[in-house]
Scaffold this active site. Structure first.
Site, mmCIF file in Angstrom:
data_model
loop_
_atom_site.group_PDB
_atom_site.id
_atom_site.type_symbol
_atom_site.label_atom_id
_atom_site.label_comp_id
_atom_site.label_asym_id
_atom_site.label_seq_id
_atom_site.Cartn_x
_atom_site.Cartn_y
_atom_site.Cartn_z
ATOM 1 N N GLY A 42 -3.995 41.208 13.129
ATOM 2 C CA GLY A 42 -3.095 42.253 13.051
ATOM 3 C C GLY A 42 -3.538 43.170 12.130
ATOM 4 O O GLY A 42 -4.892 42.986 11.656
ATOM 5 N N ALA A 44 -3.241 43.223 8.853
ATOM 6 C CA ALA A 44 -3.953 42.710 7.651
ATOM 7 C C ALA A 44 -5.050 42.018 7.830
ATOM 8 O O ALA A 44 -6.225 42.241 7.225
ATOM 9 C CB ALA A 44 -2.803 41.866 7.094
ATOM 10 N N GLY A 45 -5.092 41.146 9.144
ATOM 11 C CA GLY A 45 -6.246 40.164 9.247
ATOM 12 C C GLY A 45 -7.376 41.033 9.855
ATOM 13 O O GLY A 45 -8.749 40.769 9.489
ATOM 14 N N HIS A 266 17.126 45.423 11.014
ATOM 15 C CA HIS A 266 16.986 46.873 11.421
ATOM 16 C C HIS A 266 18.042 47.405 12.052
ATOM 17 O O HIS A 266 18.776 46.902 12.914
ATOM 18 C CB HIS A 266 15.782 47.111 12.099
ATOM 19 C CG HIS A 266 15.289 48.412 12.181
ATOM 20 N ND1 HIS A 266 15.954 49.611 12.625
ATOM 21 C CD2 HIS A 266 14.036 48.952 11.623
ATOM 22 C CE1 HIS A 266 15.141 50.399 12.539
ATOM 23 N NE2 HIS A 266 13.969 50.065 11.674
ATOM 24 N N ARG A 330 17.568 50.261 5.163
ATOM 25 C CA ARG A 330 17.870 49.560 6.273
ATOM 26 C C ARG A 330 18.934 48.489 5.922
ATOM 27 O O ARG A 330 20.131 48.271 6.995
ATOM 28 C CB ARG A 330 16.671 48.631 6.743
ATOM 29 C CG ARG A 330 15.750 49.791 7.149
ATOM 30 C CD ARG A 330 14.570 49.104 7.703
ATOM 31 N NE ARG A 330 13.547 50.011 8.092
ATOM 32 C CZ ARG A 330 12.188 49.689 8.575
ATOM 33 N NH1 ARG A 330 11.814 48.534 8.289
ATOM 34 N NH2 ARG A 330 11.535 50.707 9.123
ATOM 35 N N GLU A 425 2.537 40.456 6.637
ATOM 36 C CA GLU A 425 3.730 40.007 6.647
ATOM 37 C C GLU A 425 3.819 38.412 6.331
ATOM 38 O O GLU A 425 4.936 38.081 5.962
ATOM 39 C CB GLU A 425 4.363 40.283 7.855
ATOM 40 C CG GLU A 425 5.853 40.149 7.986
ATOM 41 C CD GLU A 425 6.648 40.527 9.526
ATOM 42 O OE1 GLU A 425 6.028 41.628 9.943
ATOM 43 O OE2 GLU A 425 7.568 40.177 9.798
ATOM 44 N N ARG A 435 12.645 45.327 2.627
ATOM 45 C CA ARG A 435 11.687 46.454 3.081
ATOM 46 C C ARG A 435 12.079 47.775 3.195
ATOM 47 O O ARG A 435 12.791 47.996 4.001
ATOM 48 C CB ARG A 435 10.558 45.631 3.819
ATOM 49 C CG ARG A 435 9.340 46.473 4.046
ATOM 50 C CD ARG A 435 8.497 45.896 5.093
ATOM 51 N NE ARG A 435 8.823 45.875 6.287
ATOM 52 C CZ ARG A 435 8.910 47.188 7.075
ATOM 53 N NH1 ARG A 435 8.568 48.124 7.085
ATOM 54 N NH2 ARG A 435 9.294 46.574 8.546
ATOM 55 N N LEU A 441 3.145 48.553 7.160
ATOM 56 C CA LEU A 441 1.865 48.679 7.719
ATOM 57 C C LEU A 441 0.907 49.249 6.233
ATOM 58 O O LEU A 441 -0.095 48.906 6.242
ATOM 59 C CB LEU A 441 2.057 50.083 8.431
ATOM 60 C CG LEU A 441 2.886 50.051 9.740
ATOM 61 C CD1 LEU A 441 2.666 51.498 10.335
ATOM 62 C CD2 LEU A 441 2.346 48.920 10.351
HETATM 63 C C1 FAD Z 1 9.091 47.187 16.599
HETATM 64 C C2 FAD Z 1 8.475 47.283 15.205
HETATM 65 C C3 FAD Z 1 8.156 48.651 14.419
HETATM 66 C C4 FAD Z 1 7.731 48.621 13.214
HETATM 67 N N1 FAD Z 1 7.580 49.909 12.627
HETATM 68 C C5 FAD Z 1 7.082 49.775 11.325
HETATM 69 C C6 FAD Z 1 6.704 50.952 10.942
HETATM 70 O O1 FAD Z 1 7.167 52.245 11.536
HETATM 71 N N2 FAD Z 1 6.119 51.039 9.745
HETATM 72 C C7 FAD Z 1 6.039 50.001 8.934
HETATM 73 O O2 FAD Z 1 5.230 49.852 7.854
HETATM 74 N N3 FAD Z 1 6.134 48.718 9.584
HETATM 75 C C8 FAD Z 1 6.622 48.606 10.697
HETATM 76 N N4 FAD Z 1 6.971 47.455 11.448
HETATM 77 C C9 FAD Z 1 6.389 46.146 10.794
HETATM 78 C C10 FAD Z 1 5.231 45.791 10.899
HETATM 79 O O3 FAD Z 1 4.556 46.296 12.032
HETATM 80 C C11 FAD Z 1 4.429 44.384 10.722
HETATM 81 O O4 FAD Z 1 5.033 43.931 9.387
HETATM 82 C C12 FAD Z 1 3.126 44.545 10.362
HETATM 83 O O5 FAD Z 1 2.406 44.939 11.292
HETATM 84 C C13 FAD Z 1 2.424 43.211 10.380
HETATM 85 O O6 FAD Z 1 1.080 43.048 10.268
HETATM 86 P P1 FAD Z 1 0.392 41.708 10.220
HETATM 87 O O7 FAD Z 1 -1.153 41.936 10.168
HETATM 88 O O8 FAD Z 1 1.007 40.943 8.867
HETATM 89 O O9 FAD Z 1 0.714 40.737 11.350
HETATM 90 P P2 FAD Z 1 0.816 40.731 13.055
HETATM 91 O O10 FAD Z 1 0.395 42.064 13.558
HETATM 92 O O11 FAD Z 1 1.940 40.275 13.514
HETATM 93 O O12 FAD Z 1 -0.519 39.921 13.309
HETATM 94 C C14 FAD Z 1 -0.464 38.593 13.391
HETATM 95 C C15 FAD Z 1 -1.751 38.055 13.903
HETATM 96 O O13 FAD Z 1 -1.840 36.532 13.534
HETATM 97 C C16 FAD Z 1 -2.325 35.929 14.794
HETATM 98 N N5 FAD Z 1 -1.637 34.782 14.523
HETATM 99 C C17 FAD Z 1 -0.347 34.371 14.222
HETATM 100 N N6 FAD Z 1 -0.358 33.184 14.153
HETATM 101 C C18 FAD Z 1 -1.493 32.468 14.438
HETATM 102 C C19 FAD Z 1 -2.005 31.224 14.652
HETATM 103 N N7 FAD Z 1 -1.303 30.142 14.677
HETATM 104 N N8 FAD Z 1 -3.291 30.957 15.284
HETATM 105 C C20 FAD Z 1 -4.031 32.231 15.681
HETATM 106 N N9 FAD Z 1 -3.614 33.364 15.218
HETATM 107 C C21 FAD Z 1 -2.408 33.590 15.005
HETATM 108 C C22 FAD Z 1 -1.670 36.782 15.986
HETATM 109 O O14 FAD Z 1 -2.758 36.747 17.126
HETATM 110 C C23 FAD Z 1 -1.992 38.236 15.305
HETATM 111 O O15 FAD Z 1 -3.169 38.650 15.764
HETATM 112 C C24 FAD Z 1 7.507 47.361 12.448
HETATM 113 C C25 FAD Z 1 7.720 46.032 13.211
HETATM 114 C C26 FAD Z 1 8.351 46.057 14.641
HETATM 115 C C27 FAD Z 1 8.592 44.865 15.101
#
Ligand code: FAD
Ligand code: SF4
Ligand code: FES
Lengths: 637, 246
Positions: A42, A44-45, A266, A330, A425, A435, A441
């Site tokens: 995602g 971060a990764g 939220h 929130r 996250e 948060r 993001l």
């Molecule tokens: C509807 C919605 C709207 C949002 N809007 C905002 C916003 O406007 N502004 C803001 O700052 N934040 C917002 N957020 C929060 C934000 O989007 C997330 O917190 C953030 O994108 C998380 O990013 P991440 O890279 O940590 O994880 P994710 O994007 O959840 O990525 C997780 C990754 O890990 C992989 N993965 C997970 N477990 C495994 C496993 N066991 N094996 C292999 N792969 C795995 C998945 O395939 C994926 O690639 C929103 C969230 C939601 C739900």
């Protein structure tokens, strides 16, 4: 266990730059010799994997998705914060730092939050360079808007699809590295366990979702970027596949889990409409810039909204919080919505909703103006509810959305297992007990682009690595553990589909561990969760084979872990006898119904340690000290 | 509402595959198409039968995971919708729904309705980026972009990579998908330096993956859930020619 946060010395504005100078570097020509596993692609990764590969490390990236572009980050709508002060409205790094710390109700580490604010400006620069089409004004400069908990305009956005555009930016950087061989991407692989050899994280065991093969991978370090655990509640705004397995298994291998009870609800989501419902849809917080929240003054009023005159409406957020109004954080907005609905003022069929009204903004500007700003959100609302939000107000209700808790990490983003880094996250850092909007993001990209690439290098440079192969006894053992777990799931052969049991778990979590928590309710939840677990292991029906794509098996593994995590989450909520941010204990509130913190007793990070199956987890505390911002009652009046 | 479902079942890539018939009852008109399939799957599990595999994740039209042919239409009969956006209220009670996976040579079936779309990722890996390595980017406001260009670039960038354009095209052409990316960057000052190289590399990879040619059928635009316009294909063609000329 003593928790060393490794926060560097010196004044807060200097900590990160001093630390960067003091870190050891890996010689560019040696970087190729190191391998890094990144689980999750995602925001971060993907940003981490791309940046590490650019530096020359050998990166192996894993995701259960077919493509990094499908990650949950894609769904983020509203925007990303950065204190660029382009609006000339008094923003600064220090103000973003202050707002984030206060927004988190003083339950985050000062030094981490400051660093986040400090690097956030570079994220916007980086994204623009990658071709992220942020919104612009007529002069061609970047446009901003406001989000909850802030009185400045510091939120950059790309229509209602900011997460999509930022993720596609990171994905393009990652794709470039995959194309040149800097990153090897393993699609449709689910990490099911972590391999720790002599105290160091050295690999993972995955299930290949296409073939069912259990595969082991080795590296010098492992980075988890696997997202949040909101789906513990079944219904949430998270993507359906989002799950906690990676961090949960890492916890069981020795990483501490911090503040699991800090979950975010939220305020503006489309209300639940039926039993078939599989997820909830968020209506971006940015809508609160122009939408006004209200309920009828008379409880049980069944008139359609347009027939309720102005003086018979209660704009309760504006009434209670004159200075922040509809833009309170929130946790506050959610709690107030629940409270007003519980008192019988809710609207709609279920009476569990409040109005979010754009009539004034449409009158003030124009329908077209609203369309330009929020068009896709309005379309989405229309599609789901078959109602036209330009003509009548939206109906909204809070829903589970984000998890501030996660694996404990030090200032270097390393967990309590050497060589296991956690970003995005999935870790607990930076947001405290609540948060602020547009900060996830920011944090995910800060971790991936600008923090981890330094701190991970420092670890590599300071550590000696033994060469290993997958026939190492520890790898073999974990591989066998995973295989057994998979077989155990398939052997249950009960009578209930997995998702039905997950639904039951979700209901308990929402009713007793959601917005209003109490000692009695939480104790009840613990009992119910353990009953549901029992039910799962006796009565779940997991069908199919192990040697190909098996959607029920995937779900079952995730739900099994959610049930264990649910218990820890509830346990944490029960132990924290105070209210702060998203953690609201009914017993601890001010006469006005605000969260009542107890800084004397609970100004610490609760980091839980796994002690074995069926045993109580052990609590470790990292005390929080505040040198720069003195905790006070969070006021948005 | 009740429905008769005719669904493509295929155990794996090697299996020949066939249609099977199912019935679902008491579906709420507000339920989404995927929620209707959830109901079917729970039903199948209880009957000890293998549930229907389909891809999905966000269920709000943005991740691009879902993608089904419903009665011969990519993402169903509605306009500007992904499969997960489709609500059951748009169908008639008692209607038969034929559900198939995306069919295109570069999209091998993994199981049932799940196909492998990584060919699209490989096109991106070939050139769908601006090579801006992390660090050292100039201040974001130092590169103004006209609002017009920013908006059009964003229109193109809205592509969710679902592959409906390819599935809908009689030639399995990926032109709309590729054009969207090429357009997004061609419209921005940041995208100029690699402009020629990008379009060439992406088009070469597209051909290598076995995607067909565009014969101006416009089925892609009609089925695209994000309303990506075929005018982007015109731009792609211009960009490609321009790159070749010099
Ligand atoms: C509807 C919605 C709207 C949002 N809007 C905002 C916003 O406007 N502004 C803001 O700052 N934040 C917002 N957020 C929060 C934000 O989007 C997330 O917190 C953030 O994108 C998380 O990013 P991440 O890279 O940590 O994880 P994710 O994007 O959840 O990525 C997780 C990754 O890990 C992989 N993965 C997970 N477990 C495994 C496993 N066991 N094996 C292999 N792969 C795995 C998945 O395939 C994926 O690639 C929103 C969230 C939601 C739900
Ligand atoms: S152009 Fe449209 S149909 Fe094609 S992949 Fe993108 S969003 Fe899907
Ligand atoms: S499930 Fe994400 S677009 Fe349909």
């Amino acid at each position: 266990m003593t928790l060393d946060s490794k926060v560097p010395d010196g004044p807060i504005e200097k900590k990160w730059s001093n630390h960067r100078f003091n870190m050891k570097l890996v010689n560019p020509s040696n970087r190729r010799k190191y391998s890094v596993i990144v689980v999750g692609t995602g925001l971060a990764g993907a940003s981490a994997a791309a940046s590490l590969a650019e530096l020359g490390y050998n990166v192996l990236a894993f995701s259960y998705h077919e493509s990094p572009r499908r990650a949950h980050s894609i769904a983020a709508q509203g925007g990303i914060n950065a204190p660029k002060n382009y609006a000339n409205d008094g923003d600064s790094v220090y103000r973003l730092f202050y707002d984030t710390l206060k927004g988190g109700d003083y339950r985050a580490r000062e030094a981490n939050v400051y660093r986040l604010a400090e690097v956030s400006g570079s994220i916007i620069d980086q994204c623009v360079a990658q071709g992220v089409p942020f919104a612009r004004d007529y002069a061609g400069y970047l446009d901003m808007r406001s989000f909850g908990g802030a009185q400045v305009s510091r939120t950059f956005y790309a229509r209602g699809q900011t997460g999509q555009q930022l993720l596609l930016g990171a994905y393009s950087a990652l794709s470039r590295q995959i194309g040149t061989g800097g990153v090897k991407f393993y699609d449709r692989r689910e990490m099911l366990d972590l391999v720790v050899v002599e105290g160091m994280a050295r690999g993972i065991v995955c299930r290949n979702l296409k073939t069912g093969a259990i595969e082991s991978y080795i590296a010098d370090v492992v980075v988890l970027a696997t997202g949040g655990y909101g789906n513990t509640f079944y219904l949430s705004t998270m993507a359906k596949a989002s799950n906690a397995t990676a961090i949960w298994q890492a916890y069981k291998r020795g990483a501490l889990f911090a503040n699991p009870c800090f979950t975010q609800i939220h305020p503006t989501c489309i209300p639940v409409s039926g039993d078939y419902q599989s997820k909830l849809t968020l209506m971006s917080e940015s809508l609160r810039n122009d939408g006004r929240i209200w309920v009828p003054k008379k409880s049980g009023d069944v008139r359609i909204p347009s027939q309720i005159p102005e003086d018979e409406r209660d704009y309760y957020l504006e009434r209670l919080y004159p200075s922040f109004g509809n833009l309170v954080p929130r946790d506050v907005a959610s709690r107030r919505a629940k409270e007003i609905c519980d008192k019988g003022y809710g609207v709609g069929k279920t009476k569990m909703a409040v109005y979010l009204d754009f009539a004034d903004a449409i009158k003030r500007n124009s329908k077209q103006w609203i369309e330009e700003k929020y068009g896709n959100l309005f379309d989405m609302y229309h599609e789901i509810t078959a109602e036209d939000p330009y003509a009548a107000p939206m109906r909204i209700y809070p829903a589970v959305h984000y998890t501030m808790g996660g694996l404990w990490v030090d200032y270097n983003l390393m967990s309590t297992i050497a060589g296991l880094f956690v970003i995005g996250e999935a870790n607990f850092s930076d947001h405290g007990a609540n948060r602020l909007g547009a900060s996830a993001l920011m944090q995910g990209l800060a971790d991936g682009y600008f923090i981890l690439p330094y701190t991970l290098g420092d670890y590599l440079a300071k550590t000696k690595f033994k060469s290993l192969a997958t026939d190492h006894p520890e790898f073999k053992k974990v591989n066998t553990d995973v295989t057994e777990r998979v077989n155990k799931l398939l052997a249950i052969n009960g009578k209930q589909p997995v998702s039905e049991i997950h639904k039951k778990l979700g209901k308990v979590m929402w009713d007793f561990v959601g917005m209003g928590r109490s000692e009695k309710g939480l104790k009840k939840a613990l009992k119910l969760i353990s009953e549901i677990r029992e039910e799962f292991w006796n009565d779940a029906k997991v069908i199919g084979e192990t040697d190909n794509l098996n959607i029920e098996l995937e779900k079952a593994g995730r739900v099994a872990d959610f049930m264990e995590l649910a218990e820890l989450l509830t346990f944490d909520a029960l132990h924290r006898k105070e209210s702060c941010g998203g953690h609201f204990r009914k017993e601890y509130q001010t006469p006005e119904g605000e969260a009542l913190r107890n800084d004397k007793k609970y100004a610490y990070i609760a980091a839980w340690e796994y002690t074995g199956a069926g045993k109580k987890p052990k609590l470790n505390k990292e005390p929080l000290t505040f040198e720069y911002v003195k905790p006070s009652e969070r006021s948005y009046k | 509402m009740n429905f008769t479902l005719k669904i493509w079942r295929q155990k794996n890539q090697k299996d020949a595959g066939r249609f099977e018939m199912y019935e679902v009852q008491n579906i709420s008109p507000d339920a989404s198409f995927l929620e209707m399939l959830d109901v079917l799957n729970n039903q199948l599990v209880l009957q000890d039968r293998d549930p229907v595999a389909f891809d999905h994740d966000c269920r709000e039209g943005i991740c691009g995971s879902c993608g089904l042919m419903i009665n011969g239409r990519a993402h169903g009969p509605g306009r500007k919708q992904a499969t997960c956006d489709v609500r059951m209220r748009i169908f008639d009670d008692g209607q038969e729904l034929v559900i198939e996976p995306w069919r295109a040579k570069p999209f091998p079936v993994i199981k049932d309705l799940v196909v492998d779309r990584t060919a699209m990722d490989r096109i991106m890996q070939a050139g769908g980026f601006i090579s801006a390595r992390t660090g050292g980017a100039p201040d974001a406001n130092s590169t103004p972009v006209t609002k017009e260009n920013a908006e059009e670039s964003m229109d193109a960038a809205a592509c969710i990579g679902c592959g409906a354009c390819i599935a809908a095209c009689p030639n399995s052409s990926a032109m709309l998908f590729v054009a969207a990316k090429v357009s997004q960057f061609a419209l921005l000052p940041q995208g100029q330096i690699e402009r020629k190289e990008r379009v060439q590399k992406m088009v070469i990879q597209m051909d290598k993956e076995g995607f067909g040619n565009c014969s101006n059928n416009y089925a892609c635009e009609a089925e695209c859930p994000k309303g990506i316009l075929v005018t982007h294909i015109a731009r792609l063609n211009r960009e490609f020619l321009r790159a070749k000329l010099v």
